[in-house]
Design a protein around this motif. Structure first.
Motif, PDB file in Angstrom:
ATOM      1  N   PRO A  93       0.896  -1.346  -0.017  1.00 31.85           N
ATOM      2  CA  PRO A  93       0.107   0.036  -0.073  1.00 31.85           C
ATOM      3  C   PRO A  93       0.994   1.329  -0.084  1.00 31.85           C
ATOM      4  CG  PRO A  93      -0.718  -1.547   1.833  1.00 31.85           C
ATOM      5  CD  PRO A  93       0.693  -2.096   1.201  1.00 31.85           C
ATOM      6  N   PRO A  94       0.460   2.316  -0.561  1.00 29.25           N
ATOM      7  CA  PRO A  94       1.049   3.600  -0.604  1.00 29.25           C
ATOM      8  C   PRO A  94       1.141   4.246   1.003  1.00 29.25           C
ATOM      9  CG  PRO A  94      -1.231   4.101  -0.826  1.00 29.25           C
ATOM     10  CD  PRO A  94      -1.130   2.607  -0.900  1.00 29.25           C
ATOM     11  N   SER A 143       3.499 -10.843  -2.401  1.00 26.19           N
ATOM     12  CA  SER A 143       4.723 -11.076  -2.122  1.00 26.19           C
ATOM     13  C   SER A 143       4.869 -12.525  -2.951  1.00 26.19           C
ATOM     14  CB  SER A 143       4.785 -11.475  -0.577  1.00 26.19           C
ATOM     15  OG  SER A 143       3.761 -12.704  -0.009  1.00 26.19           O
ATOM     16  N   SER A 144       6.147 -12.604  -2.833  1.00 24.82           N
ATOM     17  CA  SER A 144       6.843 -13.994  -3.514  1.00 24.82           C
ATOM     18  C   SER A 144       7.667 -14.623  -2.484  1.00 24.82           C
ATOM     19  CB  SER A 144       7.627 -13.498  -4.764  1.00 24.82           C
ATOM     20  OG  SER A 144       8.504 -12.736  -4.583  1.00 24.82           O
ATOM     21  N   GLY A 145       8.015 -15.877  -3.004  1.00 27.19           N
ATOM     22  CA  GLY A 145       8.951 -16.466  -1.986  1.00 27.19           C
ATOM     23  C   GLY A 145       8.469 -18.132  -2.223  1.00 27.19           C
ATOM     24  N   TYR A 146       9.615 -19.108  -1.581  1.00 24.34           N
ATOM     25  CA  TYR A 146       9.262 -20.282  -1.467  1.00 24.34           C
ATOM     26  C   TYR A 146       9.747 -20.827  -0.450  1.00 24.34           C
ATOM     27  CZ  TYR A 146       9.058 -25.252  -2.688  1.00 24.34           C
ATOM     28  OH  TYR A 146       8.590 -26.566  -2.511  1.00 24.34           O
ATOM     29  N   CYS A 170       1.496  -4.887   6.041  1.00 27.94           N
ATOM     30  CA  CYS A 170       1.467  -6.007   5.915  1.00 27.94           C
ATOM     31  C   CYS A 170       2.442  -6.728   5.957  1.00 27.94           C
ATOM     32  CB  CYS A 170       0.821  -6.359   4.340  1.00 27.94           C
ATOM     33  SG  CYS A 170       1.914  -5.825   3.045  1.00 27.94           S
ATOM     34  N   ILE A 171       2.640  -8.091   6.750  1.00 26.90           N
ATOM     35  CA  ILE A 171       3.698  -8.712   6.754  1.00 26.90           C
ATOM     36  C   ILE A 171       3.753 -10.174   6.169  1.00 26.90           C
ATOM     37  CG2 ILE A 171       5.012  -9.651   8.532  1.00 26.90           C
ATOM     38  CD1 ILE A 171       3.824  -8.091  10.666  1.00 26.90           C
ATOM     39  N   ALA A 172       4.732 -10.500   5.053  1.00 25.92           N
ATOM     40  CA  ALA A 172       4.637 -11.642   4.506  1.00 25.92           C
ATOM     41  C   ALA A 172       5.972 -12.425   5.001  1.00 25.92           C
ATOM     42  CB  ALA A 172       5.285 -11.314   3.024  1.00 25.92           C
ATOM     43  N   SER A 173       5.428 -13.759   5.208  1.00 23.64           N
ATOM     44  CA  SER A 173       6.564 -15.032   5.939  1.00 23.64           C
ATOM     45  C   SER A 173       6.127 -16.297   5.232  1.00 23.64           C
ATOM     46  CB  SER A 173       6.080 -14.686   7.415  1.00 23.64           C
ATOM     47  OG  SER A 173       4.894 -15.388   7.770  1.00 23.64           O
ATOM     48  N   ASN A 174       7.444 -16.897   5.365  1.00 23.28           N
ATOM     49  CA  ASN A 174       7.486 -18.370   5.150  1.00 23.28           C
ATOM     50  C   ASN A 174       8.355 -19.129   6.131  1.00 23.28           C
ATOM     51  OD1 ASN A 174       9.954 -17.730   4.199  1.00 23.28           O
ATOM     52  ND2 ASN A 174       9.577 -18.245   1.976  1.00 23.28           N
ATOM     53  N   LYS A 175       8.858 -20.198   5.842  1.00 25.38           N
ATOM     54  CA  LYS A 175       9.717 -21.050   6.761  1.00 25.38           C
ATOM     55  C   LYS A 175      11.097 -20.254   7.223  1.00 25.38           C
ATOM     56  CE  LYS A 175       7.755 -25.510   5.590  1.00 25.38           C
ATOM     57  NZ  LYS A 175       8.207 -26.717   4.929  1.00 25.38           N
ATOM     58  N   LEU A 176      11.535 -19.428   6.176  1.00 26.64           N
ATOM     59  CA  LEU A 176      12.670 -18.890   6.083  1.00 26.64           C
ATOM     60  C   LEU A 176      12.910 -17.638   6.806  1.00 26.64           C
ATOM     61  CD1 LEU A 176      13.110 -20.862   3.806  1.00 26.64           C
ATOM     62  CD2 LEU A 176      14.870 -19.406   3.000  1.00 26.64           C
ATOM     63  N   GLU A 216       8.046  -7.012   6.041  1.00 19.32           N
ATOM     64  CA  GLU A 216       7.218  -5.992   6.536  1.00 19.32           C
ATOM     65  C   GLU A 216       7.075  -4.938   5.537  1.00 19.32           C
ATOM     66  OE1 GLU A 216       7.331  -5.957  11.558  1.00 19.32           O
ATOM     67  OE2 GLU A 216       8.454  -4.382  10.380  1.00 19.32           O
ATOM     68  N   SER A 217       5.807  -4.423   5.314  1.00 15.78           N
ATOM     69  CA  SER A 217       5.467  -3.383   4.226  1.00 15.78           C
ATOM     70  C   SER A 217       5.940  -1.947   5.025  1.00 15.78           C
ATOM     71  CB  SER A 217       4.148  -3.329   3.706  1.00 15.78           C
ATOM     72  OG  SER A 217       3.397  -3.004   4.707  1.00 15.78           O
TER      73      SER A 217
END
Length: 352
Positions: free
Chosen positions: A196-197, A214-217, A264-270, A274-275
């Motif tokens: 977001p702006p 978001s992106s990631g693996y 917004c917070i994007a997360s995975n195992k690694l 944060e935005s």
């Protein structure tokens, strides 16, 4: 064991006559739960994961069936190279009339094809297609089977199917099965590809939407926070919609209580990312009569010109009704309408 002779006779009658014998009929139908219809995102050669919960009509009633459940939150399992994981599949059975028989369960992968789940399997029954097999005692109400992937590699990418069946008289012998798909890739940390702006100002009562992608693996999970506190879907007027690695936060009718800093917070195992903070504020409702105020100020600024135009109309209308020798009207201390003539003379004078 169910009486084999009766099953054979009934099947022949259904095929040729479509009727019943001695009030007994057998109808085999197929029923799939919602998760059975889930499309595979990572297995283009197998767009739907094998899943089946059978129903069989026998002697005026539907027979019970074993429908395995795989202990995992997702049907698509994303593993990182070198990772270890154990999969567990469970099934339960209601004990009916005696005698009771074993629960048989097995795992097989996509290379086994349909033979994995279209026929009964056991160590003493034909050529097995499974890679793990387990069976319970005769009186078991529940059973499970596990298998483990150690140091995952691309060779472990496959569709894995858990199958179960029993020979209890009130259960169908048709196996039930459920599947997952496993993909294996190198780990990729989360990255925000849309956020977001920095500032959003909306009039009270309006809809506000914040977008985050978001992106990631493995696939990232997105969470929204307000002033550092996690937001719950459906709280107050907020609605959070998840689309894989994308998320939309909706504030349906914003009020001053929704003002604050959103992230917004994007997360995975690694890892997680944060935005930037998005400051959301509520503005005043613009009054409808504000346009008239602006227009009034503009008129007052050019009062000389506007007044002169008005007098053109007045003089023209009076010309058709009456004659007069001379008339004068003061406009800002200046003469704007002089002696009458067929075409009125108008002197436009404005203060400068």
């Amino acid at each position: 064991m169910k009486p084999v002779y009766s099953c054979t006779i009934m099947l022949l009658v259904v095929v040729f006559n479509g009727s019943t014998v001695s009030g007994i009929e057998i109808i085999k139908s197929f029923s799939q739960d919602d998760y059975c219809n889930k499309k595979s995102e990572y297995s283009p050669l197998q767009p739907k994961l094998p899943c089946f919960c059978p129903k069989e009509w026998y002697d005026g009633q539907f027979l019970k069936s074993l429908c395995p459940t795989i202990k995992t939150q997702k049907k698509e399992i994303q593993l990182i190279k070198g990772e270890n994981v154990t999969f567990e599949c469970r099934v339960s059975k209601q004990l009916g009339p005696d005698p009771h028989y074993k629960i048989r369960m097995w795992w097989c992968n996509g290379t086994a094809g349909e033979k994995c789940y279209t026929s009964e399997q056991a160590p003493d029954r034909g050529t097995p297609t499974y890679f793990v097999y387990s069976e319970s005692g005769n009186e078991a109400k529940e059973w499970f089977i596990r298998f483990t992937i150690t140091k995952a590699s691309k060779m472990d990418e496959n569709t894995y199917t858990c199958v179960a069946n029993t020979e209890d008289f009130d259960y169908t012998e048709i196996p039930g099965y459920n599947s997952i798909h496993v993909s294996v890739h190198d780990a990729v940390k989360p990255n925000l590809i849309n956020q977001p702006p920095p500032k959003i100002n909306k009039v009270g009562g309006r809809l506000v939407e914040l977008y985050c992608a978001s992106s990631g693996y493995p696939e990232t999970n997105i969470q929204w926070v307000k002033n550092g506190t996690p937001l719950t879907n459906g709280l107050n007027s907020t609605n959070i919609m998840q689309y894989g690695s994308q998320s939309v936060l909706q504030i349906k009718s914003i009020t001053e209580s929704e003002e604050g800093t959103y992230q917004c917070i994007a997360s995975n195992k690694l890892d997680f990312i944060e935005s930037q903070g998005t400051q959301v504020t509520v503005g005043k409702q613009q009054q409808k009569w504000s346009w008239f105020i602006c227009l009034y100020i503009a008129i007052m600024s050019f009062s000389g010109v506007v007044t002169a135009i008005v007098f053109v109309v007045v003089c023209s209308s009076r010309r058709e009704k009456e004659q007069f020798d001379s008339a004068s009207v003061a406009v800002d201390g200046r003469r704007a309408c002089q002696s009458y003539s067929p075409i009125p003379q108008v002197l436009l004078i404005n203060n400068v």
